[in-house]
Design a protein around this motif. Structure first.
Motif, PDB file in Angstrom:
ATOM      1  N   ASP A 188     -62.634  61.383  45.704  1.00 55.21           N
ATOM      2  CA  ASP A 188     -61.368  60.687  45.418  1.00 55.21           C
ATOM      3  C   ASP A 188     -61.594  59.420  44.596  1.00 55.21           C
ATOM      4  OD1 ASP A 188     -60.011  62.596  46.770  1.00 55.21           O
ATOM      5  OD2 ASP A 188     -59.114  61.271  48.261  1.00 55.21           O
ATOM      6  N   GLY A 190     -64.764  57.377  42.371  1.00 55.10           N
ATOM      7  CA  GLY A 190     -66.141  57.368  41.902  1.00 55.10           C
ATOM      8  C   GLY A 190     -66.528  56.034  41.318  1.00 55.10           C
ATOM      9  N   ASP A 191     -67.752  55.947  40.857  1.00 57.24           N
ATOM     10  CA  ASP A 191     -68.182  54.784  40.100  1.00 57.24           C
ATOM     11  C   ASP A 191     -69.049  55.296  38.953  1.00 57.24           C
ATOM     12  OD1 ASP A 191     -70.670  55.396  41.158  1.00 57.24           O
ATOM     13  OD2 ASP A 191     -70.491  53.934  42.770  1.00 57.24           O
ATOM     14  N   VAL A 198     -63.882  63.514  39.474  1.00 57.28           N
ATOM     15  CA  VAL A 198     -63.139  62.548  40.292  1.00 57.28           C
ATOM     16  C   VAL A 198     -61.679  62.983  40.335  1.00 57.28           C
ATOM     17  CG1 VAL A 198     -62.448  60.146  40.610  1.00 57.28           C
ATOM     18  CG2 VAL A 198     -64.684  60.668  39.613  1.00 57.28           C
ATOM     19  N   GLY A 199     -61.150  63.073  41.542  1.00 63.98           N
ATOM     20  CA  GLY A 199     -59.765  63.506  41.727  1.00 63.98           C
ATOM     21  C   GLY A 199     -59.682  64.215  43.063  1.00 63.98           C
ATOM     22  N   VAL A 200     -58.480  64.408  43.571  1.00 64.63           N
ATOM     23  CA  VAL A 200     -58.350  65.083  44.869  1.00 64.63           C
ATOM     24  C   VAL A 200     -58.770  66.548  44.729  1.00 64.63           C
ATOM     25  CG1 VAL A 200     -56.633  63.537  45.845  1.00 64.63           C
ATOM     26  CG2 VAL A 200     -55.895  65.450  44.413  1.00 64.63           C
TER      27      VAL A 200
ATOM     28  N   PHE B  44     -65.555  55.172  24.033  1.00 64.25           N
ATOM     29  CA  PHE B  44     -64.237  55.063  24.677  1.00 64.25           C
ATOM     30  C   PHE B  44     -63.196  55.828  23.859  1.00 64.25           C
ATOM     31  CE2 PHE B  44     -66.444  51.364  26.344  1.00 64.25           C
ATOM     32  CZ  PHE B  44     -66.045  51.349  27.669  1.00 64.25           C
ATOM     33  N   GLN B  62     -66.439  66.093  29.119  1.00 63.30           N
ATOM     34  CA  GLN B  62     -65.807  65.441  30.272  1.00 63.30           C
ATOM     35  C   GLN B  62     -65.640  63.950  29.983  1.00 63.30           C
ATOM     36  OE1 GLN B  62     -68.190  65.205  33.836  1.00 63.30           O
ATOM     37  NE2 GLN B  62     -66.455  65.647  35.157  1.00 63.30           N
ATOM     38  N   GLU B  66     -60.909  55.135  33.827  1.00 64.18           N
ATOM     39  CA  GLU B  66     -61.579  54.091  34.606  1.00 64.18           C
ATOM     40  C   GLU B  66     -60.794  52.788  34.568  1.00 64.18           C
ATOM     41  OE1 GLU B  66     -66.227  55.411  33.831  1.00 64.18           O
ATOM     42  OE2 GLU B  66     -65.327  53.887  32.569  1.00 64.18           O
ATOM     43  N   VAL B  74     -66.811  48.995  37.686  1.00 68.24           N
ATOM     44  CA  VAL B  74     -65.955  50.038  37.129  1.00 68.24           C
ATOM     45  C   VAL B  74     -65.622  51.061  38.212  1.00 68.24           C
ATOM     46  CG1 VAL B  74     -65.856  51.944  35.471  1.00 68.24           C
ATOM     47  CG2 VAL B  74     -66.913  49.771  34.821  1.00 68.24           C
ATOM     48  N   ILE B  75     -64.342  51.305  38.398  1.00 71.75           N
ATOM     49  CA  ILE B  75     -63.897  52.330  39.347  1.00 71.75           C
ATOM     50  C   ILE B  75     -63.492  53.558  38.534  1.00 71.75           C
ATOM     51  CG2 ILE B  75     -62.217  52.900  41.164  1.00 71.75           C
ATOM     52  CD1 ILE B  75     -63.996  50.576  41.924  1.00 71.75           C
ATOM     53  N   ARG B  76     -64.074  54.679  38.887  1.00 69.68           N
ATOM     54  CA  ARG B  76     -63.737  55.922  38.200  1.00 69.68           C
ATOM     55  C   ARG B  76     -62.563  56.553  38.953  1.00 69.68           C
ATOM     56  NH1 ARG B  76     -68.901  58.651  35.598  1.00 69.68           N
ATOM     57  NH2 ARG B  76     -68.578  56.956  34.134  1.00 69.68           N
ATOM     58  N   LEU B  77     -61.403  56.588  38.336  1.00 66.59           N
ATOM     59  CA  LEU B  77     -60.187  57.019  39.036  1.00 66.59           C
ATOM     60  C   LEU B  77     -59.974  58.521  38.969  1.00 66.59           C
ATOM     61  CD1 LEU B  77     -57.883  54.276  37.531  1.00 66.59           C
ATOM     62  CD2 LEU B  77     -58.719  54.334  39.876  1.00 66.59           C
ATOM     63  N   GLN B  78     -60.358  59.086  37.838  1.00 65.11           N
ATOM     64  CA  GLN B  78     -60.128  60.520  37.659  1.00 65.11           C
ATOM     65  C   GLN B  78     -60.988  61.012  36.506  1.00 65.11           C
ATOM     66  OE1 GLN B  78     -56.164  61.625  36.458  1.00 65.11           O
ATOM     67  NE2 GLN B  78     -56.522  63.791  36.855  1.00 65.11           N
ATOM     68  N   THR B  79     -61.435  62.230  36.588  1.00 59.81           N
ATOM     69  CA  THR B  79     -62.141  62.807  35.450  1.00 59.81           C
ATOM     70  C   THR B  79     -61.272  63.884  34.825  1.00 59.81           C
ATOM     71  OG1 THR B  79     -63.313  64.233  37.005  1.00 59.81           O
ATOM     72  CG2 THR B  79     -64.499  62.315  36.193  1.00 59.81           C
ATOM     73  N   THR B 102     -63.506  56.810  29.236  1.00 62.44           N
ATOM     74  CA  THR B 102     -64.887  56.828  28.749  1.00 62.44           C
ATOM     75  C   THR B 102     -65.419  58.250  28.713  1.00 62.44           C
ATOM     76  OG1 THR B 102     -65.132  54.827  30.081  1.00 62.44           O
ATOM     77  CG2 THR B 102     -67.138  55.721  29.111  1.00 62.44           C
ATOM     78  N   ILE B 104     -68.027  60.971  29.332  1.00 63.67           N
ATOM     79  CA  ILE B 104     -69.193  61.168  30.212  1.00 63.67           C
ATOM     80  C   ILE B 104     -70.147  62.179  29.565  1.00 63.67           C
ATOM     81  CG2 ILE B 104     -69.978  61.879  32.498  1.00 63.67           C
ATOM     82  CD1 ILE B 104     -67.182  61.264  33.564  1.00 63.67           C
ATOM     83  N   ALA B 145     -51.374  63.985  42.228  1.00 66.19           N
ATOM     84  CA  ALA B 145     -52.787  63.766  42.601  1.00 66.19           C
ATOM     85  C   ALA B 145     -53.007  62.309  43.000  1.00 66.19           C
ATOM     86  CB  ALA B 145     -53.688  64.148  41.439  1.00 66.19           C
ATOM     87  N   LEU B 148     -51.791  61.630  46.494  1.00 63.72           N
ATOM     88  CA  LEU B 148     -52.744  62.112  47.501  1.00 63.72           C
ATOM     89  C   LEU B 148     -53.938  61.171  47.603  1.00 63.72           C
ATOM     90  CD1 LEU B 148     -52.785  65.985  46.997  1.00 63.72           C
ATOM     91  CD2 LEU B 148     -51.907  64.705  48.929  1.00 63.72           C
ATOM     92  N   GLN B 149     -54.385  60.651  46.456  1.00 61.29           N
ATOM     93  CA  GLN B 149     -55.499  59.686  46.478  1.00 61.29           C
ATOM     94  C   GLN B 149     -55.105  58.432  47.249  1.00 61.29           C
ATOM     95  OE1 GLN B 149     -56.264  59.650  42.204  1.00 61.29           O
ATOM     96  NE2 GLN B 149     -58.443  59.844  42.604  1.00 61.29           N
ATOM     97  N   ASP B 152     -55.507  58.212  50.942  1.00 67.70           N
ATOM     98  CA  ASP B 152     -56.869  58.012  51.434  1.00 67.70           C
ATOM     99  C   ASP B 152     -57.087  58.909  52.660  1.00 67.70           C
ATOM    100  OD1 ASP B 152     -59.396  57.048  51.495  1.00 67.70           O
ATOM    101  OD2 ASP B 152     -58.890  55.086  52.314  1.00 67.70           O
TER     102      ASP B 152
END
Lengths: 291, 161
Positions: A188, A190-191, A198-200, B44, B62, B66, B74-79, B102, B104, B145, B148-149, B152
């Motif tokens: 849910d 990442g770093d 990353v995702g549900v 980026f 991919q 972020e 840096v918090i990765r929120l979704q890929t 960013t 990957i 999504a 749902l995140q 938590d």
């Protein structure tokens, strides 16, 4: 006299012997899995034949503290010592997590229904696990892999809160390395050190779609109830028949035999009728606030 | 742009889930604002707070959406990966990106010039209807999504212990 061990054959399986008496099992191994979660291997008294089916649970009694239901997380092919993966969420689980090799714990079980592996033969099998929900599914994965030629494609979708909370990480790597199983993992949050998805967990489906044929799929789901509800929707949207979707529910199990009523869920008792249910049985109950 | 390049772009657009099923005339129009590009890891696609001047349809690779938080990094929120889209801030003023995106793993994407794309949509209501319907579907999926995140769901009692 040694109490009769519960039969592993029926479904749901309930102990046929003295199901009320905890049998003293000894902790023979302990492994820290992720923060706050350990796996304990429990050996029964000599001569006590223990067997279980994937998806079943035991009632574990920390003497003087409390008894709690814990899924069996080991390989049904080598059922003893019995593996339980335990997450510390309250007083009893804290006491369990703190046990060390040589300590003794009371065990009643196994209880409940199992993942219907016999119905999965010839089908693609999609396993969706969230967080600690991978533990009750691991015995099913072991069984599927042991009898791998009997099944179609096997796909595991696993979601966890963060990379450091991925359960059985080494095993996930090993499974991912096999050529006969697809393993998709997501977190849910990442770093920069995490190069995976990353995702549900439901966001893995577009990637997974190529690996299973919905009409010929059986699905096993275990995780937080909200995760299971959304996963069921994804599977139904893709055309997986509702009668071939199975979920494992969690409630406050006490007696393990459907007598005390603590785990009542609508017309069902989770400990006796579940914990593994066909989704079709629950379709009208899932998500009802009052239940 | 050569006829070959246009034909190649149309083929790729026909196959991408976002533009799959669009009328050929709509795809032809979209090629006027599109180019095929490759982005190396670490680059980026969008930078938070800067001009949102591109819209991407990912074909390969991919990328990560972020957010940089002081003291947390840096918090990765979704890929996002093949079949996904990147960016919708280009659609509404002030056309400024809300997050970093960013690369990957090396990304191949159909990149749209945002200003030209806006003009195309302004000039052709039918194309705009097709395009926005798909974009709303993507936004709705992302919102689901994200909700749902936000729950938590693995935090407290995530499944049977």
């Amino acid at each position: 006299m040694m109490p009769t061990p519960p039969s592993p054959a029926a479904q749901p399986t309930g102990p046929t012997g003295n199901a009320w008496v905890p049998i003293p099992f000894t902790v023979v191994r302990r492994r820290r899995e992720i923060p706050g979660t350990v796996t304990l291997w429990l050996a029964p008294p000599e001569g006590y034949p223990f067997a279980f089916r994937p998806g079943q649970f035991n009632m574990l009694y920390v003497f003087g503290v409390k008894e709690v239901p814990i899924s069996i997380s080991g390989d049904p092919g080598t059922p003893v010592p019995v593996a339980h993966t335990i997450r510390q969420v309250g007083m009893a689980t804290q006491a369990l997590v703190n046990l060390k090799p040589g300590d003794v714990v009371g065990v009643r079980g196994p209880f409940g229904s199992a993942w219907p592996l016999e119905h999965a033969r010839g089908h693609d099998v999609v396993i969706v696990a969230g967080g600690i929900g991978l533990a009750p599914l691991r015995p099913a994965i072991y069984s599927l892999l042991r009898h791998r030629p009997q099944y179609g494609n096997v796909v595991l979708l696993y979601g966890a809160r963060s990379p450091r909370e991925l359960l059985y990480a080494r095993e996930l790597e090993r499974w991912r390395g096999r050529f006969d199983m697809e393993v998709l993992v997501t977190v849910d949050r990442g770093d920069r050190t995490w190069h995976g998805h990353v995702g549900v967990v439901t966001t893995l489906f577009p990637q997974a779609d190529v690996f299973f044929s919905p009409q010929n799929t059986i699905a096993f789901i275990c995780g937080p109830e909200i995760m299971m509800r959304f996963t069921v929707r994804e599977l139904l949207d893709r055309g997986v028949p509702p009668e071939r979707i199975f979920v494992s529910l969690e409630r406050n199990m006490h007696c393990g035999q459907g007598l005390c009523g603590h785990c009542q869920y609508g017309p069902f008792f989770i400990c006796k009728d579940g914990p593994v249910f066909p989704y079709q049985k629950l379709a009208t109950l899932f998500g009802i606030r009052e239940i | 742009m050569s006829a070959e390049t246009v034909a190649d772009l149309v083929t790729r657009l026909e196959q991408h889930p976002f533009t799959q099923g669009f009328p050929t005339s709509a795809l032809d129009k979209l090629t006027q604002a599109a180019t095929l590009q490759t982005f190396q890891p670490g680059t980026f696609l969008l930078r938070e707070g800067r001009d949102a001047d591109h819209f991407y349809l990912l074909l390969q690779g991919q990328a990560a959406i972020e957010l940089y938080l002081p003291e947390r990094g840096v918090i990765r929120l979704q890929t996002v990966g093949p079949g996904d889209v990147v960016g919708w801030s280009w659609l509404l003023p002030p056309y400024r990106a809300a997050f970093d995106v960013t690369v990957i793993n090396t990304v191949q994407a159909i990149t749209f010039d945002a200003a030209r794309l806006r003009r195309l949509l302004d000039d052709d209501p039918t194309l705009a209807a097709h395009f926005l319907r798909r974009l709303v579907a993507v936004i709705a999926q992302r919102v689901h999504a994200t909700r749902l995140q936000l729950i938590d769901m693995y935090a407290v009692k995530g499944g049977r212990p």
